[in-house]
Write an enzyme that holds these catalytic residues in place. Structure first.
Site, PDB file in Angstrom:
ATOM      1  N   SER A 136       0.864  -1.187   0.000  1.00 19.12           N
ATOM      2  CA  SER A 136       0.000   0.000   0.000  1.00 19.12           C
ATOM      3  C   SER A 136       0.896   1.229   0.000  1.00 19.12           C
ATOM      4  O   SER A 136       2.074   1.145   0.377  1.00 19.12           O
ATOM      5  CB  SER A 136      -0.848  -0.003   1.279  1.00 19.12           C
ATOM      6  OG  SER A 136      -1.455   1.256   1.472  1.00 19.12           O
ATOM      7  N   TYR A 149      -1.591  -1.091  10.468  1.00 19.81           N
ATOM      8  CA  TYR A 149      -1.760  -1.576   9.089  1.00 19.81           C
ATOM      9  C   TYR A 149      -0.539  -1.131   8.277  1.00 19.81           C
ATOM     10  O   TYR A 149       0.051  -1.917   7.535  1.00 19.81           O
ATOM     11  CB  TYR A 149      -3.049  -1.004   8.512  1.00 19.81           C
ATOM     12  CG  TYR A 149      -3.236  -1.206   7.026  1.00 19.81           C
ATOM     13  CD1 TYR A 149      -3.715  -2.412   6.513  1.00 19.81           C
ATOM     14  CD2 TYR A 149      -2.937  -0.175   6.108  1.00 19.81           C
ATOM     15  CE1 TYR A 149      -3.907  -2.588   5.144  1.00 19.81           C
ATOM     16  CE2 TYR A 149      -3.129  -0.341   4.745  1.00 19.81           C
ATOM     17  CZ  TYR A 149      -3.603  -1.553   4.264  1.00 19.81           C
ATOM     18  OH  TYR A 149      -3.789  -1.719   2.911  1.00 19.81           O
TER      19      TYR A 149
HETATM   20  N1  LIG Z   1      -8.748  -0.404  -1.230  1.00 17.31           N
HETATM   21  C1  LIG Z   1      -7.708   0.374  -1.004  1.00 17.31           C
HETATM   22  O1  LIG Z   1      -7.840   1.608  -0.932  1.00 17.31           O
HETATM   23  C2  LIG Z   1      -6.325  -0.229  -0.867  1.00 17.31           C
HETATM   24  C3  LIG Z   1      -5.238   0.642  -0.852  1.00 17.31           C
HETATM   25  C4  LIG Z   1      -3.966   0.132  -0.718  1.00 17.31           C
HETATM   26  C5  LIG Z   1      -3.774  -1.225  -0.598  1.00 17.31           C
HETATM   27  N2  LIG Z   1      -4.842  -2.074  -0.594  1.00 17.31           N
HETATM   28  C6  LIG Z   1      -4.574  -3.508  -0.463  1.00 17.31           C
HETATM   29  O2  LIG Z   1      -5.102  -4.177  -1.592  1.00 17.31           O
HETATM   30  C7  LIG Z   1      -5.405  -5.518  -1.231  1.00 17.31           C
HETATM   31  C8  LIG Z   1      -6.832  -5.843  -1.701  1.00 17.31           C
HETATM   32  O3  LIG Z   1      -7.734  -5.012  -0.995  1.00 17.31           O
HETATM   33  P1  LIG Z   1      -9.146  -4.546  -1.572  1.00 17.31           P
HETATM   34  O4  LIG Z   1      -9.187  -3.080  -1.487  1.00 17.31           O
HETATM   35  O5  LIG Z   1      -9.428  -5.207  -2.852  1.00 17.31           O
HETATM   36  O6  LIG Z   1     -10.083  -5.082  -0.382  1.00 17.31           O
HETATM   37  P2  LIG Z   1     -11.376  -6.034  -0.353  1.00 17.31           P
HETATM   38  O7  LIG Z   1     -12.330  -5.649  -1.425  1.00 17.31           O
HETATM   39  O8  LIG Z   1     -11.832  -5.994   1.063  1.00 17.31           O
HETATM   40  O9  LIG Z   1     -10.777  -7.481  -0.693  1.00 17.31           O
HETATM   41  C9  LIG Z   1      -9.956  -8.162   0.227  1.00 17.31           C
HETATM   42  C10 LIG Z   1      -9.755  -9.581  -0.235  1.00 17.31           C
HETATM   43  O10 LIG Z   1      -8.917 -10.265   0.729  1.00 17.31           O
HETATM   44  C11 LIG Z   1      -9.524 -11.497   1.073  1.00 17.31           C
HETATM   45  N3  LIG Z   1      -9.220 -11.867   2.453  1.00 17.31           N
HETATM   46  C12 LIG Z   1      -9.275 -11.086   3.561  1.00 17.31           C
HETATM   47  N4  LIG Z   1      -8.994 -11.810   4.654  1.00 17.31           N
HETATM   48  C13 LIG Z   1      -8.777 -13.084   4.228  1.00 17.31           C
HETATM   49  C14 LIG Z   1      -8.470 -14.307   4.890  1.00 17.31           C
HETATM   50  N5  LIG Z   1      -8.335 -14.377   6.228  1.00 17.31           N
HETATM   51  N6  LIG Z   1      -8.310 -15.425   4.146  1.00 17.31           N
HETATM   52  C15 LIG Z   1      -8.479 -15.375   2.794  1.00 17.31           C
HETATM   53  N7  LIG Z   1      -8.750 -14.253   2.108  1.00 17.31           N
HETATM   54  C16 LIG Z   1      -8.910 -13.121   2.824  1.00 17.31           C
HETATM   55  C17 LIG Z   1     -11.031 -11.271   0.900  1.00 17.31           C
HETATM   56  O11 LIG Z   1     -11.670 -12.495   0.603  1.00 17.31           O
HETATM   57  P3  LIG Z   1     -12.712 -13.255   1.580  1.00 17.31           P
HETATM   58  O12 LIG Z   1     -13.429 -12.207   2.375  1.00 17.31           O
HETATM   59  O13 LIG Z   1     -13.582 -14.004   0.612  1.00 17.31           O
HETATM   60  O14 LIG Z   1     -11.872 -14.154   2.401  1.00 17.31           O
HETATM   61  C18 LIG Z   1     -11.070 -10.353  -0.322  1.00 17.31           C
HETATM   62  O15 LIG Z   1     -11.089 -11.119  -1.502  1.00 17.31           O
HETATM   63  C19 LIG Z   1      -5.237  -5.621   0.287  1.00 17.31           C
HETATM   64  O16 LIG Z   1      -3.993  -6.219   0.574  1.00 17.31           O
HETATM   65  C20 LIG Z   1      -5.232  -4.170   0.731  1.00 17.31           C
HETATM   66  O17 LIG Z   1      -4.482  -3.997   1.919  1.00 17.31           O
HETATM   67  C21 LIG Z   1      -6.127  -1.607  -0.729  1.00 17.31           C
END
Ligand SMILES: NC(=O)c1ccc[n+]([C@@H]2O[C@H](COP(=O)([O-])OP(=O)(O)OC[C@H]3O[C@@H](n4cnc5c(N)ncnc54)[C@H](OP(=O)(O)O)[C@@H]3O)[C@@H](O)[C@H]2O)c1
Length: 261
Positions: A136, A149
């Site tokens: 991130s 985080y």
């Molecule tokens: N959105 C942002 O602004 C942002 C910014 C910077 C970085 N990121 C990073 O990008 C990545 C994806 O995030 P996103 O924004 O797409 O969030 P999201 O829509 O909440 O998706 C998160 C994914 O992680 C999976 N996950 C969470 N806990 C898990 C567990 N215990 N076991 C297996 N799978 C798990 C969830 O699947 P299930 O719930 O089906 O398990 C879901 O598919 C993350 O690493 C996040 O830190 C996001």
């Protein structure tokens, strides 16, 4: 030591993708499949329209081992590992329950290292492959509503940087991805707390998961060291290096707007 330049083609690759049931991972699964990859999607919820969907809780070492086993028996080998699954906790670091901190580090950091340890040896043997870690912008600029985080993503960044150097002579790459603010379900899926109001109201400026997914897929094919997307985020990274006091004050202002901290 000879440092190989890696040019991995997504077309024809087998990709182990975590967190493909939502957000950036879901968009990545679509993009990578469209580019000709076979995708093994690993998350707690199942995923359709991929080659293999494995339901597993990545917070458990046993579940991670099973996910790798099921993927290898379905696809034979993994060429690219994408550690995308991640969770957050919105709370001051000094008040975050230790069990939530451990759970977050288990998914954001330990799962990524564990999966890399399980899948990298096969890549080294074939002298081809890549580990992609989704960190991130918070790994580069600590966000005070998200201090721990940020720490988990900074650990992931350090791991990725070292891994890239360790594997440089083995034909295997490692790429760091630092998304800025992306429109996904991430804020609703945190283990606890809520984001500052200014962050929520800024959502209209957030990138789409599809744009981030395309930037990641392009980065894989050109063996990028870091994909920071949207690129305007480099401005914040530079400002935090050159004028840390000003950036701290701005971040503090955003926190105060939350009315809690
Ligand atoms: N959105 C942002 O602004 C942002 C910014 C910077 C970085 N990121 C990073 O990008 C990545 C994806 O995030 P996103 O924004 O797409 O969030 P999201 O829509 O909440 O998706 C998160 C994914 O992680 C999976 N996950 C969470 N806990 C898990 C567990 N215990 N076991 C297996 N799978 C798990 C969830 O699947 P299930 O719930 O089906 O398990 C879901 O598919 C993350 O690493 C996040 O830190 C996001």
């Amino acid at each position: 030591m000879l440092l190989l330049s890696l040019r991995l083609r997504i077309e024809g690759s087998n990709i182990f993708l975590t967190g493909a049931s939502s957000g950036i991972g879901a968009a990545l699964a679509v993009s990578l499949t469209r580019r000709g990859a076979r995708v093994a999607a690993v998350s707690r919820r199942s995923v359709s329209s991929v080659s293999v969907s494995v339901c597993a809780d990545l917070g458990s070492g046993q579940e991670r081992a099973r996910a790798v086993e099921e993927t290898l028996s379905a696809l034979g080998r993994v060429d690219i590992l994408i550690n995308n699954a991640g969770i957050g906790v919105y709370a001051p670091s000094w008040r975050t329950p230790m069990n939530e901190l451990r759970e977050m580090f288990e998914v954001n950091f330990f799962a990524a290292v564990d999966l890399a340890q399980r899948l990298t040896p096969g890549m080294v043997e074939r002298r081809s492959g890549m580990v992609v870690n989704i960190a991130s912008i918070a790994s580069k600029v600590t966000l005070p509503w998200f201090t721990l985080y940020s720490a988990s993503k900074a650990a992931l960044e350090a791991f990725t940087r070292g891994l890239r150097i360790e594997l440089a002579g083995e034909g295997v790459g490692a790429m760091l991805v630092c998304p800025g603010y992306v429109r996904t379900n991430f804020q609703a899926s945190v283990l606890g707390g809520k984001p500052p109001a200014k962050l929520v109201s800024g959502k209209r400026f957030a990138a789409t998961a599809e744009d981030v997914a395309e930037a990641i897929a392009d980065g894989i094919e050109r063996d990028a060291r870091t994909v920071l997307t949207p690129a305007i985020g480099w401005g914040l990274v530079a400002a935090a290096r050159l004028a840390p006091g000003l950036v701290d004050a701005r971040l503090r202002g955003m926190m105060e707007a939350a009315g809690d901290e």
